[in-house]
Design an enzyme around this catalytic site. Structure first.
Site, PDB file in Angstrom:
ATOM      1  N   GLY A 203       0.815  -1.214   0.000  1.00  0.00           N
ATOM      2  CA  GLY A 203       0.000   0.000   0.000  1.00  0.00           C
ATOM      3  C   GLY A 203       0.842   1.255   0.000  1.00  0.00           C
ATOM      4  O   GLY A 203       2.055   1.188  -0.209  1.00  0.00           O
ATOM      5  N   ASN A 204       0.208   2.382   0.215  1.00  0.00           N
ATOM      6  CA  ASN A 204       0.956   3.636   0.295  1.00  0.00           C
ATOM      7  C   ASN A 204       0.325   4.541   1.347  1.00  0.00           C
ATOM      8  O   ASN A 204      -0.702   4.206   1.934  1.00  0.00           O
ATOM      9  CB  ASN A 204       1.024   4.321  -1.081  1.00  0.00           C
ATOM     10  CG  ASN A 204      -0.352   4.671  -1.607  1.00  0.00           C
ATOM     11  OD1 ASN A 204      -1.047   5.511  -1.037  1.00  0.00           O
ATOM     12  ND2 ASN A 204      -0.773   3.998  -2.675  1.00  0.00           N
ATOM     13  N   ARG A 205       0.933   5.687   1.564  1.00  0.00           N
ATOM     14  CA  ARG A 205       0.552   6.532   2.697  1.00  0.00           C
ATOM     15  C   ARG A 205      -0.580   7.517   2.417  1.00  0.00           C
ATOM     16  O   ARG A 205      -0.879   8.358   3.254  1.00  0.00           O
ATOM     17  CB  ARG A 205       1.757   7.383   3.117  1.00  0.00           C
ATOM     18  CG  ARG A 205       2.885   6.635   3.734  1.00  0.00           C
ATOM     19  CD  ARG A 205       4.024   7.629   3.944  1.00  0.00           C
ATOM     20  NE  ARG A 205       5.223   6.986   4.431  1.00  0.00           N
ATOM     21  CZ  ARG A 205       5.443   6.741   5.706  1.00  0.00           C
ATOM     22  NH1 ARG A 205       4.546   7.083   6.609  1.00  0.00           N
ATOM     23  NH2 ARG A 205       6.561   6.160   6.073  1.00  0.00           N
ATOM     24  N   SER A 206      -1.180   7.459   1.253  1.00  0.00           N
ATOM     25  CA  SER A 206      -2.179   8.486   0.933  1.00  0.00           C
ATOM     26  C   SER A 206      -3.370   8.421   1.894  1.00  0.00           C
ATOM     27  O   SER A 206      -3.930   7.358   2.147  1.00  0.00           O
ATOM     28  CB  SER A 206      -2.663   8.303  -0.502  1.00  0.00           C
ATOM     29  OG  SER A 206      -3.642   9.275  -0.772  1.00  0.00           O
TER      30      SER A 206
END
Ligand code: CTP
Length: 402
Positions: A203-206
Site C-alpha cells: 500500500g501507500n501513505r495516501s
C-alpha cells in the site's frame, strides 16, 4: 452571520443539535425553526438552550415582531437539516403553513436542504421532481449519504455528518462560484492496496484528504460528484456519490465506468504502479529458509488510459473535457511534472513535493498546477480546500472554452 436552522420531523433531528453547535461555536447567530412534529424528536428546551433564542414553530407567536417575514428576510443563510420529503414538497410548491415554510418563502439568501428519509421516499418520482424544482430555483439540495437508516434497512437517505453539512454551508456563504453547476465530475482519492494474501497488502501513505477536499469543494461549486475512494477512513463528503474500491484494478474499473458521461476526471488517488503477480488464497507462512521473493506485475496506468481513450474516440467536443492528474515528486519537481503531463496526455497536472512530512496526511498542501497549454499556477501552502478550489478554477476556465 445570521443563520436560520430549519428542523423537520425526521429521526436525524438529533444530529441537527451538533450542527447548531458547530454554527454557534464558530460565532454565528442561529435561530432554530423546527416544524411542530420535529419537536416530537427533539424538544423546544433543547433548541432554545443550545441557540440562546426562543423557539417557535408557528406564525402566531410574537406576531408583533412579524416573525414569518422577518426571519427569512434577515437571514444570511437558511439550512434545513434534516429536510423530510414533506418539507421538500412544501418548499417546492410554495406552501406556507408554518414558520419554517414561511421563512423559506421570504428568504433571499442561500438556502441549503440536507434531506434525510428512507430510500424509497428519496427515490420516489414525487421527491425527485421536488428536488429538481428546488435545485432549478437555486437552492442547494445535498444528496443524502448512503448507509444504515432507522430500522434494519440501508441505502441512500442518511443525513450526512453535521461537520460535512457545516462545511458546505460555510463554502456556500463564502460565495464560491457555482461554476461547476450541471457538470459531472469524477474524483479518485486515497491509496490503492494490492493484496499479497488474505491479510497482507502492498500500500501507500495516501490519506485521501486532498481527494475529499476536491469532492467537497466541487459539490459546493454545484458539480454532481462521483468520488472513487480507495481505502479512505474519512467521513463521506456531503452530496458526493462515494464508490469504495481497494486495488488499482478495481479503481480503474470504477473510474472508467463513472467517466463514461463525465465532463471532468481528477485522479487524486495514489495508485500502485505494481501489484503482486500472485495473490495467495491462504496466508503466506514463515518458512525455515529465506523468504520467497515477491514477483510484481504492472498495473494499468488509469490516467494515461483516460487520455488515450479520449484521443482514440476522436469525438468532438472531447469527453471528458478536462482530465487532471496529481504527481507527488521528491526531486526536480517541475521538470518531472512537465514530462509526466506530456507522457500521461492529461490537461492539468498538480505537482507537489513530498517527503519529510510534506503532503501525506497533513491538512495543508502547496503545489504548482501545470497545464498542457504551457501555463502554470503556483498555489501557496494552505488548506487542501484552497488547493482544491485552485484546481477547480483551472478546470472551470477550460470548461467554458470546451
Ligand atoms: N496514476 C494512475 N494509474 C497508475 C499510476 C498513477 O492513474 N497506475 C495517476 C495518479 O492518480 C496521478 C498520476 O497518475 O494522478 C501520477 O501518478 P504518479 O505515481 O506520480 O505517476 P507515475 O506514472 O507512477 O510516475 P513515477 O514514474 O514518478 O512513479
Amino acid at each position: 452571520m445570521r443563520v436560520v436552522l430549519g428542523v423537520s420531523a425526521g429521526i436525524a433531528a438529533y444530529k441537527a443539535c451538533e450542527l447548531l453547535r458547530l454554527f454557534t461555536e464558530s460565532g454565528h447567530e442561529v435561530r432554530v425553526v423546527p416544524t411542530r412534529d420535529a419537536l416530537r424528536f427533539v424538544g423546544e428546551p433543547t433548541w432554545a438552550a443550545l441557540s440562546g433564542h426562543p423557539v417557535t414553530t408557528d406564525v402566531w407567536d410574537g406576531v408583533h415582531e412579524v416573525p414569518h417575514v422577518r426571519l427569512g428576510q434577515q437571514a444570511d443563510l437558511v439550512v434545513v437539516a434534516p429536510a423530510t420529503a414533506d418539507v421538500l414538497a412544501k418548499a417546492a410548491h410554495g406552501l406556507a403553513g408554518d414558520l419554517l415554510t414561511n421563512t423559506l418563502l421570504t428568504a433571499r439568501c442561500p438556502v441549503v436542504f440536507a434531506p434525510a428519509m428512507h430510500t424509497e421516499m428519496w427515490e420516489h418520482p414525487a421527491t425527485r421532481a421536488n428536488v429538481a424544482t428546488l435545485r432549478e430555483r437555486g437552492s442547494i439540495v445535498i444528496d443524502p449519504a448512503v448507509g444504515r437508516l432507522t430500522g434494519a434497512d440501508t441505502g441512500p437517505g442518511r443525513l450526512p455528518d453535521p461537520e460535512e453539512i457545516f462545511e458546505i454551508c460555510r463554502r456556500v456563504v463564502a460565495g464560491r462560484p457555482r461554476d461547476l453547476a450541471g457538470r459531472k465530475v469524477v474524483i479518485s482519492a486515497g491509496g490503492t492496496r494490492e493484496a499479497l494474501d488474505p491479510v497482507r497488502y502492498l500500500g501507500n501513505r495516501s490519506s485521501g484528504l486532498q481527494g475529499y477536499a476536491l469532492a467537497r469543494t466541487a459539490v459546493a461549486r454545484g458539480a454532481e460528484v462521483t468520488l472513487v475512494a480507495a481505502n479512505v477512513s474519512l467521513a463521506d463528503p456531503a452530496g458526493a456519490k462515494v464508490v469504495r474500491v481497494e486495488s488499482a484494478v478495481e479503481l480503474r474499473d470504477a473510474v472508467l465506468s463513472a467517466s463514461a458521461d463525465a465532463d471532468v476526471v481528477v485522479m487524486a488517488a495514489a495508485v500502485a504502479d505494481f501489484r503482486p503477480a500472485v495473490r495467495h488464497d491462504s496466508k503466506i507462512k514463515k518458512t525455515a529458509g529465506e523468504p520467497e521473493p515477491i514477483e510484481l506485475v504492472k498495473n494499468p496506468d488509469i490516467l494515461a488510459e483516460l487520455g488515450e481513450r479520449r484521443r482514440a474516440s476522436g469525438s468532438a467536443p472531447a469527453r471528458p473535457a478536462v482530465i487532471a492528474g496529481f504527481a507527488a515528486e521528491t526531486d526536480d519537481v517541475l521538470a518531472n511534472g512537465r514530462a509526466k503531463l506530456a507522457r500521461k496526455g492529461c490537461d492539468l497536472l498538480v505537482v507537489n513535493q513530498v517527503g519529510a512530512g510534506l503532503a501525506f496526511g497533513t491538512p495543508d498542501n502547496a503545489a504548482t498546477i501545470l497545464a498542457a497549454d504551457g501555463s502554470q499556477v503556483e498555489v501557496p501552502r494552505g488548506p487542501k480546500e484552497d488547493l482544491a478550489d485552485a484546481v477547480w478554477d483551472q478546470v472551470a476556465a477550460r470548461l467554458t472554452h470546451a
